[in-house]
Design a protein around this motif. Structure first.
Motif, PDB file in Angstrom:
ATOM      1  N   ALA A 228       0.851  -1.340  -0.016  1.00 58.36           N
ATOM      2  CA  ALA A 228      -0.139   0.091   0.000  1.00 58.36           C
ATOM      3  C   ALA A 228       1.054   1.121  -0.041  1.00 58.36           C
ATOM      4  CB  ALA A 228      -0.991   0.201   1.377  1.00 58.36           C
ATOM      5  N   ASP A 229       1.811   1.382   0.859  1.00 55.07           N
ATOM      6  CA  ASP A 229       2.797   2.507   0.965  1.00 55.07           C
ATOM      7  C   ASP A 229       3.493   2.620  -0.367  1.00 55.07           C
ATOM      8  OD1 ASP A 229       2.151   2.725   3.517  1.00 55.07           O
ATOM      9  OD2 ASP A 229       3.952   1.596   4.354  1.00 55.07           O
ATOM     10  N   LEU A 230       3.907   1.528  -1.237  1.00 64.97           N
ATOM     11  CA  LEU A 230       4.390   1.717  -2.512  1.00 64.97           C
ATOM     12  C   LEU A 230       3.416   2.280  -3.504  1.00 64.97           C
ATOM     13  CD1 LEU A 230       6.557  -1.425  -2.378  1.00 64.97           C
ATOM     14  CD2 LEU A 230       7.578   0.640  -2.504  1.00 64.97           C
ATOM     15  N   GLY A 231       2.230   2.231  -3.283  1.00 59.84           N
ATOM     16  CA  GLY A 231       1.345   2.668  -4.100  1.00 59.84           C
ATOM     17  C   GLY A 231       0.274   1.711  -5.122  1.00 59.84           C
ATOM     18  N   ALA A 232       0.126   0.489  -4.572  1.00 63.58           N
ATOM     19  CA  ALA A 232      -0.626  -0.347  -5.016  1.00 63.58           C
ATOM     20  C   ALA A 232      -2.069   0.147  -5.249  1.00 63.58           C
ATOM     21  CB  ALA A 232      -0.455  -1.804  -4.226  1.00 63.58           C
ATOM     22  N   ASP A 233      -2.882  -0.163  -6.182  1.00 62.90           N
ATOM     23  CA  ASP A 233      -4.129   0.260  -6.261  1.00 62.90           C
ATOM     24  C   ASP A 233      -5.432  -0.615  -5.354  1.00 62.90           C
ATOM     25  OD1 ASP A 233      -3.955   2.691  -8.182  1.00 62.90           O
ATOM     26  OD2 ASP A 233      -2.865   1.022  -9.516  1.00 62.90           O
ATOM     27  N   ILE A 234      -4.918  -1.802  -5.537  1.00 61.90           N
ATOM     28  CA  ILE A 234      -6.021  -2.906  -4.741  1.00 61.90           C
ATOM     29  C   ILE A 234      -4.834  -3.926  -4.130  1.00 61.90           C
ATOM     30  CG2 ILE A 234      -7.438  -4.571  -5.227  1.00 61.90           C
ATOM     31  CD1 ILE A 234      -7.918  -3.344  -8.036  1.00 61.90           C
ATOM     32  N   LEU A 235      -5.346  -4.444  -3.055  1.00 65.37           N
ATOM     33  CA  LEU A 235      -4.486  -5.178  -2.313  1.00 65.37           C
ATOM     34  C   LEU A 235      -5.226  -6.460  -2.020  1.00 65.37           C
ATOM     35  CD1 LEU A 235      -3.720  -2.774   0.653  1.00 65.37           C
ATOM     36  CD2 LEU A 235      -2.197  -3.575  -1.510  1.00 65.37           C
ATOM     37  N   PHE A 236      -4.440  -7.858  -2.144  1.00 72.10           N
ATOM     38  CA  PHE A 236      -5.034  -8.844  -2.276  1.00 72.10           C
ATOM     39  C   PHE A 236      -4.561  -9.772  -1.169  1.00 72.10           C
ATOM     40  CE2 PHE A 236      -5.671 -12.816  -4.931  1.00 72.10           C
ATOM     41  CZ  PHE A 236      -6.203 -13.543  -3.836  1.00 72.10           C
ATOM     42  N   LEU A 237      -4.731 -10.025  -0.155  1.00 72.35           N
ATOM     43  CA  LEU A 237      -4.153 -10.805   1.193  1.00 72.35           C
ATOM     44  C   LEU A 237      -4.722 -12.240   0.683  1.00 72.35           C
ATOM     45  CD1 LEU A 237      -3.447 -10.197   4.902  1.00 72.35           C
ATOM     46  CD2 LEU A 237      -3.939 -12.566   3.898  1.00 72.35           C
ATOM     47  N   GLU A 238      -4.047 -13.214  -0.017  1.00 72.53           N
ATOM     48  CA  GLU A 238      -4.401 -14.558  -0.219  1.00 72.53           C
ATOM     49  C   GLU A 238      -4.699 -15.541   0.979  1.00 72.53           C
ATOM     50  OE1 GLU A 238      -6.193 -16.376  -1.751  1.00 72.53           O
ATOM     51  OE2 GLU A 238      -5.225 -17.192  -3.629  1.00 72.53           O
ATOM     52  N   ALA A 239      -5.615 -16.331   0.980  1.00 72.21           N
ATOM     53  CA  ALA A 239      -5.956 -17.282   1.958  1.00 72.21           C
ATOM     54  C   ALA A 239      -5.857 -16.992   3.546  1.00 72.21           C
ATOM     55  CB  ALA A 239      -4.916 -18.370   1.635  1.00 72.21           C
ATOM     56  N   PRO A 240      -6.519 -15.862   3.745  1.00 71.07           N
ATOM     57  CA  PRO A 240      -6.785 -15.815   5.365  1.00 71.07           C
ATOM     58  C   PRO A 240      -7.699 -17.000   5.845  1.00 71.07           C
ATOM     59  CG  PRO A 240      -8.152 -14.274   4.255  1.00 71.07           C
ATOM     60  CD  PRO A 240      -7.442 -14.751   3.142  1.00 71.07           C
ATOM     61  N   GLN A 241      -7.371 -17.506   6.961  1.00 71.65           N
ATOM     62  CA  GLN A 241      -7.994 -18.698   7.413  1.00 71.65           C
ATOM     63  C   GLN A 241      -9.328 -18.620   8.088  1.00 71.65           C
ATOM     64  OE1 GLN A 241      -4.943 -21.165   9.500  1.00 71.65           O
ATOM     65  NE2 GLN A 241      -3.513 -20.798   7.767  1.00 71.65           N
ATOM     66  N   ASP A 242      -9.448 -17.458   8.675  1.00 72.23           N
ATOM     67  CA  ASP A 242     -11.153 -17.309   9.212  1.00 72.23           C
ATOM     68  C   ASP A 242     -11.394 -15.831   9.151  1.00 72.23           C
ATOM     69  OD1 ASP A 242      -9.618 -15.687  11.117  1.00 72.23           O
ATOM     70  OD2 ASP A 242      -9.182 -17.645  12.298  1.00 72.23           O
ATOM     71  N   GLU A 243     -12.633 -15.505   9.618  1.00 71.65           N
ATOM     72  CA  GLU A 243     -13.266 -14.466   9.257  1.00 71.65           C
ATOM     73  C   GLU A 243     -12.602 -13.443  10.163  1.00 71.65           C
ATOM     74  OE1 GLU A 243     -17.899 -12.382  10.000  1.00 71.65           O
ATOM     75  OE2 GLU A 243     -17.494 -14.656   9.563  1.00 71.65           O
ATOM     76  N   ALA A 244     -12.182 -13.538  11.348  1.00 71.50           N
ATOM     77  CA  ALA A 244     -11.353 -12.656  12.389  1.00 71.50           C
ATOM     78  C   ALA A 244     -10.001 -11.988  11.650  1.00 71.50           C
ATOM     79  CB  ALA A 244     -10.858 -13.174  13.508  1.00 71.50           C
ATOM     80  N   GLU A 245      -9.324 -13.124  10.791  1.00 71.30           N
ATOM     81  CA  GLU A 245      -8.213 -12.573   9.968  1.00 71.30           C
ATOM     82  C   GLU A 245      -8.837 -11.662   9.038  1.00 71.30           C
ATOM     83  OE1 GLU A 245      -5.118 -16.155  10.455  1.00 71.30           O
ATOM     84  OE2 GLU A 245      -5.803 -15.891   8.676  1.00 71.30           O
ATOM     85  N   MET A 246      -9.637 -11.915   8.173  1.00 68.80           N
ATOM     86  CA  MET A 246     -10.303 -11.070   7.045  1.00 68.80           C
ATOM     87  C   MET A 246     -10.702  -9.716   7.601  1.00 68.80           C
ATOM     88  SD  MET A 246     -12.780 -13.970   5.402  1.00 68.80           S
ATOM     89  CE  MET A 246     -12.943 -13.112   3.838  1.00 68.80           C
TER      90      MET A 246
END
Length: 286
Positions: A176-194
């Motif tokens: 995000a700091d580098l300027g990415a427009d959309i962020l995608f954290l792949e495979a969070p394991q539960d709703e709390a992580e999301m």
């Protein structure tokens, strides 16, 4: 400037969660558009499966993905985000990949931090590159965007599975700091992580709703509450198409004509037969 880029920016700036079925060829992309969805994503897994009948383990090349992308882009007018995998090499390859996808007409491109050859994000055997290389890939993509390509950059990390959730969050913040427009954290394991991901990092974020994957499948309304901007369904169309084709093949093997199918007229309409014939007829009348 590619008008699809502005369309995608406007969609991301809107208040609603964007439901994004993912495509693998021109026909699947056109069906997404005809169903009224505002955007689609060219899934690397689905393209590798449909084009090569091989697993998403880095076997498909940049050239093959770009060729498939051109066919998809010619078939639709909605914004398409392309799977750029790891960028297919070092930072120079990332620049070439971003430039190529932009010239083809993609509105966005996803670049990830896996070690090449990469793997599907919900399978075993993944590994990610060190922080410095991961950041260099995204920096190269963002610089290429800002140097005239214009294409939006989706930055993905697969670090959750290999380095833990804290490292995945660190990478998302760095991207995000580098300027990415959309962020995608792949495979969070539960709703709390999301939820923690959405609350910890600014900017539009994508949820990957892979049936039988690692991440829980949540209703769109709940994803919006958590703070996601996009809900991607990467293999839903491919999986349902495979199911339907297997049923049809079983019917044929049993000597039956499959009953659950669209009629011939609908197929002609989807691919534009009537419009094509009307255009040809206009020359006959001259």
């Amino acid at each position: 400037m590619n008008p699809s880029i502005e369309k995608l920016k406007n969609l991301l700036a809107g208040p609603d969660l964007l439901t994004m079925p993912c495509c693998f060829d021109g026909l699947s992309a056109r069906l997404v558009e005809q169903a009224g969805f505002p955007l689609t994503f060219m899934s690397g897994f689905a393209v590798s499966a449909a084009r090569l009948a091989r697993p998403d383990t880095g076997l498909i090349s940049y050239g093959e993905m770009l060729d498939q992308g051109r066919a998809i882009l010619e078939a639709v007018g909605i914004p398409v985000i392309g799977d750029g995998d790891t960028g297919y090499g070092n930072v120079a390859n990332v620049r070439r990949t971003v430039e190529g996808y932009a010239r083809a007409g993609f509105a966005g491109i996803m670049i990830e931090d896996q070690v090449a050859p990469k793997r599907c994000g919900h399978t075993r055997g993944k590994a990610v590159v060190e922080r410095a290389e991961a950041c260099a890939r995204i920096r190269a993509a963002v610089q290429t965007r800002d140097s005239g390509a214009g294409i939006l950059v989706m930055a993905r990390t697969d670090a959750r599975a290999t380095e833990g959730f804290a490292e995945a969050l660190w990478r998302m913040q760095a991207f995000a700091d580098l300027g990415a427009d959309i962020l995608f954290l792949e495979a969070p394991q539960d709703e709390a992580e999301m939820e923690r991901f959405c609350n910890s990092v600014p900017g539009p974020k994508m949820a990957n709703m892979l049936e039988e994957g690692v991440t829980p499948i949540l209703p769109p309304a709940r994803l919006a509450e958590l703070g996601y901007s996009i809900a991607a369904y990467p293999l839903t169309l491919l999986a349902t198409a495979v199911y339907a084709m297997r049923v049809a093949l079983a019917d044929l093997a049993a000597g039956r004509t499959p009953e659950r199918r669209v009629d011939f007229g609908t197929l002609r309409d989807i691919v534009g037969f009537d419009a094509h014939d009307d255009w040809l007829a206009s020359f006959d009348r001259r």
